[in-house]
Design a protein around this motif. Structure first.
Motif, PDB file in Angstrom:
ATOM      1  N   TYR A  80     -62.300   0.550 -26.938  1.00 46.61           N
ATOM      2  CA  TYR A  80     -62.608   0.115 -25.581  1.00 46.61           C
ATOM      3  C   TYR A  80     -61.795   0.988 -24.634  1.00 46.61           C
ATOM      4  CZ  TYR A  80     -64.221  -3.911 -28.209  1.00 46.61           C
ATOM      5  OH  TYR A  80     -64.857  -4.716 -29.114  1.00 46.61           O
ATOM      6  N   THR A  81     -62.416   1.483 -23.584  1.00 41.24           N
ATOM      7  CA  THR A  81     -61.719   2.331 -22.626  1.00 41.24           C
ATOM      8  C   THR A  81     -62.184   2.023 -21.211  1.00 41.24           C
ATOM      9  OG1 THR A  81     -61.181   4.602 -21.993  1.00 41.24           O
ATOM     10  CG2 THR A  81     -63.379   4.233 -22.904  1.00 41.24           C
ATOM     11  N   THR A  82     -61.270   2.184 -20.285  1.00 49.84           N
ATOM     12  CA  THR A  82     -61.623   1.992 -18.873  1.00 49.84           C
ATOM     13  C   THR A  82     -62.280   3.235 -18.289  1.00 49.84           C
ATOM     14  OG1 THR A  82     -59.399   2.659 -18.223  1.00 49.84           O
ATOM     15  CG2 THR A  82     -59.813   0.281 -18.461  1.00 49.84           C
ATOM     16  N   SER A  83     -62.254   4.351 -19.067  1.00 53.06           N
ATOM     17  CA  SER A  83     -62.889   5.580 -18.587  1.00 53.06           C
ATOM     18  C   SER A  83     -63.244   6.493 -19.754  1.00 53.06           C
ATOM     19  CB  SER A  83     -61.957   6.334 -17.624  1.00 53.06           C
ATOM     20  OG  SER A  83     -62.511   7.592 -17.295  1.00 53.06           O
ATOM     21  N   SER A  84     -64.512   6.523 -20.093  1.00 58.95           N
ATOM     22  CA  SER A  84     -64.971   7.441 -21.136  1.00 58.95           C
ATOM     23  C   SER A  84     -64.691   8.879 -20.722  1.00 58.95           C
ATOM     24  CB  SER A  84     -66.464   7.263 -21.396  1.00 58.95           C
ATOM     25  OG  SER A  84     -66.721   5.983 -21.894  1.00 58.95           O
ATOM     26  N   GLU A  85     -64.881   9.164 -19.453  1.00 52.53           N
ATOM     27  CA  GLU A  85     -64.648  10.509 -18.933  1.00 52.53           C
ATOM     28  C   GLU A  85     -63.199  10.946 -19.148  1.00 52.53           C
ATOM     29  OE1 GLU A  85     -64.883  12.825 -14.624  1.00 52.53           O
ATOM     30  OE2 GLU A  85     -65.978  10.953 -14.892  1.00 52.53           O
ATOM     31  N   GLU A  86     -62.270  10.018 -18.975  1.00 53.21           N
ATOM     32  CA  GLU A  86     -60.854  10.316 -19.186  1.00 53.21           C
ATOM     33  C   GLU A  86     -60.506  10.391 -20.679  1.00 53.21           C
ATOM     34  OE1 GLU A  86     -56.871   8.440 -17.348  1.00 53.21           O
ATOM     35  OE2 GLU A  86     -58.718   7.595 -16.509  1.00 53.21           O
ATOM     36  N   LEU A  87     -61.222   9.622 -21.489  1.00 51.73           N
ATOM     37  CA  LEU A  87     -60.937   9.574 -22.934  1.00 51.73           C
ATOM     38  C   LEU A  87     -61.403  10.832 -23.655  1.00 51.73           C
ATOM     39  CD1 LEU A  87     -60.017   7.971 -25.474  1.00 51.73           C
ATOM     40  CD2 LEU A  87     -62.353   7.034 -25.558  1.00 51.73           C
ATOM     41  N   TRP A  88     -62.604  11.324 -23.347  1.00 52.37           N
ATOM     42  CA  TRP A  88     -63.208  12.413 -24.134  1.00 52.37           C
ATOM     43  C   TRP A  88     -62.346  13.660 -24.284  1.00 52.37           C
ATOM     44  CZ3 TRP A  88     -65.745   9.699 -26.935  1.00 52.37           C
ATOM     45  CH2 TRP A  88     -66.771   8.849 -26.546  1.00 52.37           C
ATOM     46  N   PRO A  89     -61.653  14.121 -23.246  1.00 47.81           N
ATOM     47  CA  PRO A  89     -60.831  15.321 -23.438  1.00 47.81           C
ATOM     48  C   PRO A  89     -59.703  15.135 -24.457  1.00 47.81           C
ATOM     49  CG  PRO A  89     -61.168  14.908 -21.104  1.00 47.81           C
ATOM     50  CD  PRO A  89     -61.693  13.710 -21.837  1.00 47.81           C
ATOM     51  N   HIS A  90     -59.379  13.884 -24.775  1.00 44.50           N
ATOM     52  CA  HIS A  90     -58.281  13.585 -25.705  1.00 44.50           C
ATOM     53  C   HIS A  90     -58.791  13.003 -27.024  1.00 44.50           C
ATOM     54  CE1 HIS A  90     -55.891  14.380 -22.222  1.00 44.50           C
ATOM     55  NE2 HIS A  90     -56.543  13.440 -21.569  1.00 44.50           N
ATOM     56  N   PHE A  91     -60.102  13.017 -27.217  1.00 45.44           N
ATOM     57  CA  PHE A  91     -60.692  12.398 -28.401  1.00 45.44           C
ATOM     58  C   PHE A  91     -60.250  13.080 -29.693  1.00 45.44           C
ATOM     59  CE2 PHE A  91     -64.192  10.562 -30.964  1.00 45.44           C
ATOM     60  CZ  PHE A  91     -63.978   9.235 -30.615  1.00 45.44           C
ATOM     61  N   LYS A  92     -59.832  14.336 -29.617  1.00 43.80           N
ATOM     62  CA  LYS A  92     -59.357  15.050 -30.800  1.00 43.80           C
ATOM     63  C   LYS A  92     -58.120  14.365 -31.393  1.00 43.80           C
ATOM     64  CE  LYS A  92     -58.547  19.629 -32.726  1.00 43.80           C
ATOM     65  NZ  LYS A  92     -58.244  19.055 -34.003  1.00 43.80           N
ATOM     66  N   LEU A  93     -57.299  13.745 -30.559  1.00 43.12           N
ATOM     67  CA  LEU A  93     -56.147  12.979 -31.065  1.00 43.12           C
ATOM     68  C   LEU A  93     -56.630  11.908 -32.041  1.00 43.12           C
ATOM     69  CD1 LEU A  93     -54.230  12.317 -27.714  1.00 43.12           C
ATOM     70  CD2 LEU A  93     -53.517  13.869 -29.537  1.00 43.12           C
ATOM     71  N   PHE A  94     -57.676  11.204 -31.626  1.00 45.33           N
ATOM     72  CA  PHE A  94     -58.268  10.163 -32.465  1.00 45.33           C
ATOM     73  C   PHE A  94     -58.878  10.772 -33.728  1.00 45.33           C
ATOM     74  CE2 PHE A  94     -62.173   7.928 -33.665  1.00 45.33           C
ATOM     75  CZ  PHE A  94     -61.649   6.695 -34.032  1.00 45.33           C
ATOM     76  N   GLN A  95     -59.641  11.850 -33.558  1.00 51.07           N
ATOM     77  CA  GLN A  95     -60.296  12.482 -34.701  1.00 51.07           C
ATOM     78  C   GLN A  95     -59.285  13.027 -35.705  1.00 51.07           C
ATOM     79  OE1 GLN A  95     -62.952  15.039 -32.308  1.00 51.07           O
ATOM     80  NE2 GLN A  95     -64.627  14.053 -33.438  1.00 51.07           N
ATOM     81  N   ASP A  96     -58.199  13.593 -35.231  1.00 50.78           N
ATOM     82  CA  ASP A  96     -57.154  14.089 -36.137  1.00 50.78           C
ATOM     83  C   ASP A  96     -56.540  12.950 -36.933  1.00 50.78           C
ATOM     84  OD1 ASP A  96     -57.617  16.650 -35.218  1.00 50.78           O
ATOM     85  OD2 ASP A  96     -55.819  16.717 -33.944  1.00 50.78           O
ATOM     86  N   TRP A  97     -56.352  11.796 -36.299  1.00 52.25           N
ATOM     87  CA  TRP A  97     -55.798  10.623 -36.977  1.00 52.25           C
ATOM     88  C   TRP A  97     -56.772  10.109 -38.049  1.00 52.25           C
ATOM     89  CZ3 TRP A  97     -57.130   5.236 -36.361  1.00 52.25           C
ATOM     90  CH2 TRP A  97     -56.241   4.356 -36.982  1.00 52.25           C
ATOM     91  N   VAL A  98     -58.051  10.062 -37.722  1.00 51.07           N
ATOM     92  CA  VAL A  98     -59.081   9.653 -38.685  1.00 51.07           C
ATOM     93  C   VAL A  98     -59.071  10.594 -39.891  1.00 51.07           C
ATOM     94  CG1 VAL A  98     -61.590   9.511 -39.031  1.00 51.07           C
ATOM     95  CG2 VAL A  98     -60.548   8.468 -37.013  1.00 51.07           C
TER      96      VAL A  98
END
Length: 129
Positions: A80-98
């Motif tokens: 859940y995010t308050t801003s998808s636009e703000e999240l996407w540039p940092h999504f690699k952090l999540f992908q690296d963790w996965v």
């Protein structure tokens, strides 16, 4: 426990999730409340999205580990995010963790109007063993 990943397509692989996860013969299931960037004293973060995402991941990992489960066995992870636009540039952090944990989980990303206090991202998981 047996886990079967169902991916009729390949495009989701680049987005670090599975279309469906079937679990058979699970010993236990852990339903984790949404984890955010709240510190051990219960103070919500005022930091940017990248920092909050890192803190939310750390908190999620801590809850899972302390419960005696492993992140690699997350079968559902909602973001859940308050801003998808703000999240996407940092999504690699999540992908690296996965990738680090070899996870293959069903996921939903949802933009919401607001989260608790100053929070920008929340991770909600279901884990099996």
């Amino acid at each position: 426990m047996e886990k079967r990943i169902v991916n009729p397509w390949k495009w989701q692989d680049a987005r670090s999730y599975a279309q469906a996860v079937e679990v058979k013969n699970a010993e236990a299931t852990l339903y984790v409340s949404g984890q955010t960037a709240i510190n051990a004293e219960g103070i919500s973060s005022n930091a940017d999205m990248a920092t909050q995402l890192e803190e939310a991941i750390q908190n999620l990992e801590q809850v899972i580990t302390e419960a005696g489960f492993e992140c690699r066995n997350i079968v559902r992870l909602n973001i859940y995010t308050t801003s998808s636009e703000e999240l996407w540039p940092h999504f690699k952090l999540f992908q690296d963790w996965v990738t680090k944990h070899g996870m293959q989980q069903a996921s939903t990303v949802m933009e919401v109007k607001s989260l608790f206090e100053t929070l920008k991202v929340e991770l909600e998981a279901t884990v099996v063993k």
